[in-house]
Design a protein around this motif. Structure first.
Motif, PDB file in Angstrom:
ATOM      1  N   UNK A 172       0.528  -0.929   0.280  1.00 25.89           N
ATOM      2  CA  UNK A 172      -0.026   0.721   0.075  1.00 25.89           C
ATOM      3  C   UNK A 172       0.634   1.625  -0.166  1.00 25.89           C
ATOM      4  N   UNK A 173       2.027   0.849   0.271  1.00 25.75           N
ATOM      5  CA  UNK A 173       2.381   2.597   0.285  1.00 25.75           C
ATOM      6  C   UNK A 173       3.725   2.863  -0.790  1.00 25.75           C
ATOM      7  N   UNK A 174       3.338   1.721  -1.829  1.00 24.80           N
ATOM      8  CA  UNK A 174       4.538   1.881  -3.482  1.00 24.80           C
ATOM      9  C   UNK A 174       3.682   3.384  -4.144  1.00 24.80           C
ATOM     10  N   UNK A 175       4.246   3.672  -4.966  1.00 26.27           N
ATOM     11  CA  UNK A 175       4.243   5.354  -5.302  1.00 26.27           C
ATOM     12  C   UNK A 175       3.080   5.058  -6.074  1.00 26.27           C
ATOM     13  N   UNK A 176       2.584   4.014  -6.709  1.00 26.02           N
ATOM     14  CA  UNK A 176       1.440   3.884  -8.201  1.00 26.02           C
ATOM     15  C   UNK A 176      -0.008   3.209  -7.589  1.00 26.02           C
ATOM     16  N   UNK A 177       0.271   3.331  -6.274  1.00 25.54           N
ATOM     17  CA  UNK A 177      -1.059   2.943  -5.391  1.00 25.54           C
ATOM     18  C   UNK A 177      -1.852   4.037  -5.764  1.00 25.54           C
ATOM     19  N   UNK A 178      -1.453   5.099  -4.734  1.00 23.40           N
ATOM     20  CA  UNK A 178      -2.532   6.397  -5.054  1.00 23.40           C
ATOM     21  C   UNK A 178      -3.215   6.930  -6.267  1.00 23.40           C
ATOM     22  N   UNK A 212      11.180  -3.206   5.889  1.00 22.83           N
ATOM     23  CA  UNK A 212      11.144  -4.019   7.365  1.00 22.83           C
ATOM     24  C   UNK A 212      11.061  -2.922   8.441  1.00 22.83           C
ATOM     25  N   UNK A 213      11.034  -1.248   8.029  1.00 26.75           N
ATOM     26  CA  UNK A 213      10.975  -0.275   8.468  1.00 26.75           C
ATOM     27  C   UNK A 213       9.171  -0.113   8.995  1.00 26.75           C
ATOM     28  N   UNK A 214       9.240  -0.435   7.357  1.00 27.80           N
ATOM     29  CA  UNK A 214       7.785   0.181   7.583  1.00 27.80           C
ATOM     30  C   UNK A 214       6.474  -1.189   8.150  1.00 27.80           C
ATOM     31  N   UNK A 215       6.668  -1.982   7.823  1.00 30.36           N
ATOM     32  CA  UNK A 215       6.073  -2.998   8.059  1.00 30.36           C
ATOM     33  C   UNK A 215       6.436  -3.760   9.875  1.00 30.36           C
ATOM     34  N   UNK A 216       7.447  -3.625   9.834  1.00 31.24           N
ATOM     35  CA  UNK A 216       7.765  -3.607  11.531  1.00 31.24           C
ATOM     36  C   UNK A 216       6.837  -2.587  11.899  1.00 31.24           C
ATOM     37  N   UNK A 217       6.334  -2.291  12.372  1.00 31.29           N
ATOM     38  CA  UNK A 217       5.334  -0.824  12.860  1.00 31.29           C
ATOM     39  C   UNK A 217       3.882  -1.959  12.706  1.00 31.29           C
ATOM     40  N   UNK A 218       3.959  -2.912  11.597  1.00 32.80           N
ATOM     41  CA  UNK A 218       2.977  -3.163  11.813  1.00 32.80           C
ATOM     42  C   UNK A 218       2.530  -5.019  12.244  1.00 32.80           C
ATOM     43  N   UNK A 219       3.767  -5.684  11.820  1.00 37.07           N
ATOM     44  CA  UNK A 219       3.902  -7.223  12.781  1.00 37.07           C
ATOM     45  C   UNK A 219       4.923  -7.281  13.409  1.00 37.07           C
ATOM     46  N   UNK A 220       4.530  -7.839  14.475  1.00 35.06           N
ATOM     47  CA  UNK A 220       5.993  -8.413  15.345  1.00 35.06           C
ATOM     48  C   UNK A 220       6.994  -9.367  14.219  1.00 35.06           C
ATOM     49  N   UNK A 221       6.551  -9.670  13.034  1.00 38.20           N
ATOM     50  CA  UNK A 221       7.019 -11.240  12.350  1.00 38.20           C
ATOM     51  C   UNK A 221       8.480 -11.126  12.892  1.00 38.20           C
ATOM     52  N   UNK A 222       9.226 -12.272  12.470  1.00 38.22           N
ATOM     53  CA  UNK A 222      10.280 -11.863  11.945  1.00 38.22           C
ATOM     54  C   UNK A 222      10.951 -11.321  10.293  1.00 38.22           C
ATOM     55  N   UNK A 328      14.406   7.190  -9.813  1.00 41.52           N
ATOM     56  CA  UNK A 328      13.455   6.848  -9.350  1.00 41.52           C
ATOM     57  C   UNK A 328      12.542   8.216  -8.678  1.00 41.52           C
ATOM     58  N   UNK A 329      11.132   8.174  -8.770  1.00 38.24           N
ATOM     59  CA  UNK A 329      10.188   9.086  -8.274  1.00 38.24           C
ATOM     60  C   UNK A 329      10.615   9.415  -7.008  1.00 38.24           C
ATOM     61  N   UNK A 330      10.332  11.197  -7.428  1.00 34.98           N
ATOM     62  CA  UNK A 330      10.943  11.950  -6.558  1.00 34.98           C
ATOM     63  C   UNK A 330       9.533  11.987  -5.336  1.00 34.98           C
ATOM     64  N   UNK A 331       9.820  11.016  -4.054  1.00 35.23           N
ATOM     65  CA  UNK A 331       8.633  11.401  -3.388  1.00 35.23           C
ATOM     66  C   UNK A 331       8.629  10.730  -1.893  1.00 35.23           C
ATOM     67  N   UNK A 332       8.144  10.467  -1.707  1.00 38.44           N
ATOM     68  CA  UNK A 332       8.633  10.162  -0.128  1.00 38.44           C
ATOM     69  C   UNK A 332       8.285   8.493   0.226  1.00 38.44           C
ATOM     70  N   UNK A 333       7.166   8.174  -1.271  1.00 32.75           N
ATOM     71  CA  UNK A 333       7.016   6.668  -0.235  1.00 32.75           C
ATOM     72  C   UNK A 333       7.912   6.579  -0.903  1.00 32.75           C
ATOM     73  N   UNK A 334       8.348   6.409  -2.596  1.00 33.04           N
ATOM     74  CA  UNK A 334       9.605   5.618  -2.575  1.00 33.04           C
ATOM     75  C   UNK A 334      11.035   6.113  -2.608  1.00 33.04           C
ATOM     76  N   UNK A 335      11.255   5.903  -1.081  1.00 37.24           N
ATOM     77  CA  UNK A 335      12.308   6.373  -0.495  1.00 37.24           C
ATOM     78  C   UNK A 335      13.159   4.763  -0.542  1.00 37.24           C
TER      79      UNK A 335
END
Length: 422
Positions: A172-178, A212-222, A328-335
């Motif tokens: 959901x955080x990839x650029x084209x999703x919006x 990895x950082x984005x997903x760690x905010x959602x799940x405790x899984x390895x 790469x696209x110049x946006x926060x989502x593509x970092x």
């Protein structure tokens, strides 16, 4: 040797970067005591085809196939060309037509999470017998398309198996999703499905630390970061005699490097030798708006449109180029997006000019490995300086790249890391 079931959509003869990751993992997994069994569609709708990749499929792995129903065939009845461009990831940003808006709205709101969702239920039913017959204890799903993770989710609910979800790109955080013109309810459905996959999977593999950082905010899984990589032993080649600045892969509107085009326009006006030597090579799909920008900046005479190249031709082009472009696209989502081509670029030992958003993980890697320079899209002065310095070295015959520490991106080393995680 333990059997592992790999569920993928992109597989030879599919072309493009999406197929390379698991083609190479399956090549090396047996070296570490894991025998992959690969499940793919029988009749997929691939936007790019590279028949030569079929020769790279390991001869000793079992490939299972089942038919898939895809809506792109139906949508092409409305507009074949626009359907093909959308399925290839080309989303027009300026003045889209009514048909383009309609197709995007249908794609985003009727096919959640994506247009391959109709393969989910039949695959869960078919793979039940495979799991029993082959003694499968671990399954791996790789997306996008993220609907394949729903196959993993369904199998996990039914069987006592280990499920690893591999995310080549974010969801959901990839650029084209919006840009999919989602309704609020559709957006929430995407987020709920993403959360279900991340919470229910036993382990997760991603290609960047940012994801990895984005997903760690959602799940405790390895969560394990295993980047893409390179696998090719390159033979020495003569460099292009022209000052070739080459981009490999799709160059869509969002990645359009307007600052670079301006810098090149100014250098051409100021330096006659630069004007005579510059050749801009574009290998892959190029958006209409990108081509219009190139024409607006008076650069069309310097451009060579190479179209889609087979993988062996890609390697040759990269290795012979004077300067390689990473965009790469110049946006926060593509970092956190790290294009797969970066690792093949690193393997060529040719200088890289990376242009992307502030804090771009891939751009930072280019500089950390001393493989080139990272510039922001709008920083015309820096772009001009970097290109001019490269050109001056080219004129002296010493435009080289002494990158360091890239060995651990070899596909075999990456597969060893994956095998340990499994």
């Amino acid at each position: 040797m333990r059997n592992v079931l790999v569920i993928a959509y992109y597989w030879p003869p599919a072309g493009g970067p999406g197929v390379q990751r698991w083609l190479k993992f399956t090549k090396y997994l047996p070296d570490f005591g894991i025998q992959p069994i690969v499940y793919v569609p029988e009749n997929p709708s691939y936007p790019l085809v590279d028949d030569k990749l079929v020769d790279e499929v390991p001869a000793d792995i079992k490939i299972l196939k089942q038919p898939i129903k895809e809506p792109y065939g139906w949508a092409s009845l409305l507009s074949k060309k626009k359907t093909e461009t959308i399925s290839a990831g080309i989303i027009k940003e300026k003045n889209p037509s009514f048909m383009e808006k309609l197709l995007l709205w249908i794609r985003g709101n009727f096919f959640i999470p994506d247009a391959r969702k109709l393969w989910v239920k039949p695959s869960i039913s078919y793979l039940a017998k495979v799991i029993a017959d082959e003694g499968i204890e671990t399954i791996i799903t790789t997306g996008p398309p993220h609907s394949l993770h729903l196959i993993g989710l369904g199998l996990k609910k039914k069987y006592n198996i280990q499920w690893i979800a591999d995310f080549r790109d974010p969801w959901t955080s990839i650029g084209y999703h919006k840009k999919l013109r989602l309704t609020e309810s559709s957006r929430l459905k995407h987020e709920a499905l993403e959360r279900s996959v991340l919470v229910k999977a036993d382990k997760i593999v991603v290609t960047s630390n940012t994801t990895k950082s984005e997903f760690e905010a959602i799940t405790p899984k390895p969560i394990k970061v295993i980047t893409n990589g390179f696998d090719d032993e390159l033979q020495p080649m003569e460099l292009d005699t022209d000052f070739t600045v080459s981009h490999i892969g799709s160059l869509l509107t969002g990645r359009n490097p307007l600052g670079l085009w301006q810098a090149l326009q100014e250098l051409i006006a100021e330096n006659e030798s630069f004007k005579k030597s510059l050749k801009i090579q574009l290998a892959g799909v190029v958006g209409e708006e990108v081509l219009q920008s190139i024409e607006d900046f008076g650069l069309m005479d310097c451009v060579r449109q190479m179209g889609y190249l087979s993988h062996d031709k890609v390697l040759e082009t990269q290795q012979k180029s004077q300067l390689l472009l990473l965009l790469e696209i110049d946006s926060e989502e593509t970092r956190g997006i790290i294009p797969g081509k970066l690792f093949e670029y690193l393997n060529t030992k040719r200088p890289i000019l990376a242009i992307g958003p502030k804090g771009w993980e891939a751009g930072n890697m280019v500089e950390e490995h001393q493989a080139g320079h990272m510039c922001l899209h709008q920083d015309v002065a820096s772009l001009k300086r970097v290109v001019l310095e490269a050109f001056q070295k080219y004129e002296k015959g010493n435009l080289n790249c002494d990158s360091v520490g890239v060995e651990h991106y070899h596909r075999r080393a990456l597969t060893e890391s994956l095998a340990k995680f499994i």
